[in-house]
Design an enzyme around this catalytic site. Structure first.
Site, PDB file in Angstrom:
ATOM      1  N   GLU A  28       0.874  -1.177   0.000  1.00  0.00           N
ATOM      2  CA  GLU A  28       0.000   0.000   0.000  1.00  0.00           C
ATOM      3  C   GLU A  28       0.906   1.219   0.000  1.00  0.00           C
ATOM      4  O   GLU A  28       1.532   1.520   1.006  1.00  0.00           O
ATOM      5  CB  GLU A  28      -0.890  -0.013   1.241  1.00  0.00           C
ATOM      6  N   ASN A  49       0.193  12.818 -11.551  1.00  0.00           N
ATOM      7  CA  ASN A  49       1.201  13.021 -12.592  1.00  0.00           C
ATOM      8  C   ASN A  49       2.197  11.876 -12.586  1.00  0.00           C
ATOM      9  O   ASN A  49       2.375  11.207 -11.569  1.00  0.00           O
ATOM     10  CB  ASN A  49       1.977  14.327 -12.354  1.00  0.00           C
ATOM     11  N   ARG A  59      15.558  17.567 -12.104  1.00  0.00           N
ATOM     12  CA  ARG A  59      14.307  18.316 -12.291  1.00  0.00           C
ATOM     13  C   ARG A  59      14.012  19.129 -11.041  1.00  0.00           C
ATOM     14  O   ARG A  59      14.120  18.632  -9.929  1.00  0.00           O
ATOM     15  CB  ARG A  59      13.156  17.366 -12.587  1.00  0.00           C
ATOM     16  N   HIS A  62      10.867  22.986  -8.009  1.00  0.00           N
ATOM     17  CA  HIS A  62       9.577  23.537  -8.396  1.00  0.00           C
ATOM     18  C   HIS A  62       8.717  23.812  -7.171  1.00  0.00           C
ATOM     19  O   HIS A  62       8.786  23.092  -6.178  1.00  0.00           O
ATOM     20  CB  HIS A  62       8.856  22.574  -9.333  1.00  0.00           C
ATOM     21  N   TYR A 132       3.065  11.067  -8.896  1.00  0.00           N
ATOM     22  CA  TYR A 132       2.711  12.143  -7.976  1.00  0.00           C
ATOM     23  C   TYR A 132       1.202  12.176  -7.776  1.00  0.00           C
ATOM     24  O   TYR A 132       0.456  12.137  -8.758  1.00  0.00           O
ATOM     25  CB  TYR A 132       3.043  13.511  -8.550  1.00  0.00           C
TER      26      TYR A 132
END
Length: 198
Positions: A28, A49, A59, A62, A132
């Site tokens: 899970e 995402n 990356r 953000h 995500y």
């Protein structure tokens, strides 16, 4: 599922129990009650995402304007990454604090980061795939970045990797520039918004 609070307030690591046999395994990777108990509120899901990256892809960092910001619950479905969480909330007692968690297919950890926190990762293997769960949908006008190679961030980056960045991330301001430009969320705005979620 084990839960560990990270060095950045509002961020947590979740390590699931894996049940395996000769067929494979089951786990899970997200449990709303575990996240609610840790964060003090539910994660309202607005979007899911997925990113797939080659080794060396860096990356981030953000973040989104608060309110409403964008909380994220992130796990690695394939490959391996170093996941970075940064406190970008101006006025926070831990402003600028960084934590790094390895997300991979061995421990199958996930991380949660609250609104106002910065997020980025370095792919360690080709095909590294992150999934995500997000509290808000993508909104280009509210999305921002800090250059992940900014020395002021102090990200624990490996020294033996040649990084690949997007043009957007490479051109992103430094932390100092973002502070000077008033681009970052504030601690007070983040605290006020998260209080509405409880």
């Amino acid at each position: 599922m084990q839960v560990r609070e990270l060095a950045v307030p509002g961020a947590f690591e979740f390590t699931p129990v894996q049940h395996g046999d000769e067929r494979g395994l089951f786990l899970e990777w997200f449990k709303v009650d575990k996240l609610r108990d840790a964060a003090g509120h539910r994660l309202e899901l607005a979007q899911a995402n997925m990113s797939v990256s080659k080794a060396g892809s860096l990356r981030g960092i953000h973040y989104a304007d608060v309110p409403p910001g964008q909380a994220k619950y992130v796990t690695c479905a394939a490959g391996a990454v170093i996941d970075y969480i940064i406190d970008l909330r101006v006025g926070s007692p831990t402003f600028g604090a960084v934590d790094a968690v390895r997300l991979d297919t061995v421990d199958r950890r996930a991380v949660y980061l609250s609104e106002g926190l910065g997020h980025g990762f370095l792919a360690l293997e080709d095909g590294s795939t992150l999934s995500y769960l997000c509290s808000t949908g993508y909104a280009p006008g509210r999305e921002h970045a800090i250059n992940p190679l900014d020395p002021a961030l102090g990200l624990p980056l490996p020294t033996d990797v040649e990084f690949t960045l997007s043009d957007k991330d490479q051109a992103a301001p430094t932390l100092t520039e973002a502070v000077a430009g008033g681009l970052l969320p504030t601690w007070d705005a983040c605290q006020a918004y998260v209080a509405t979620l409880a």
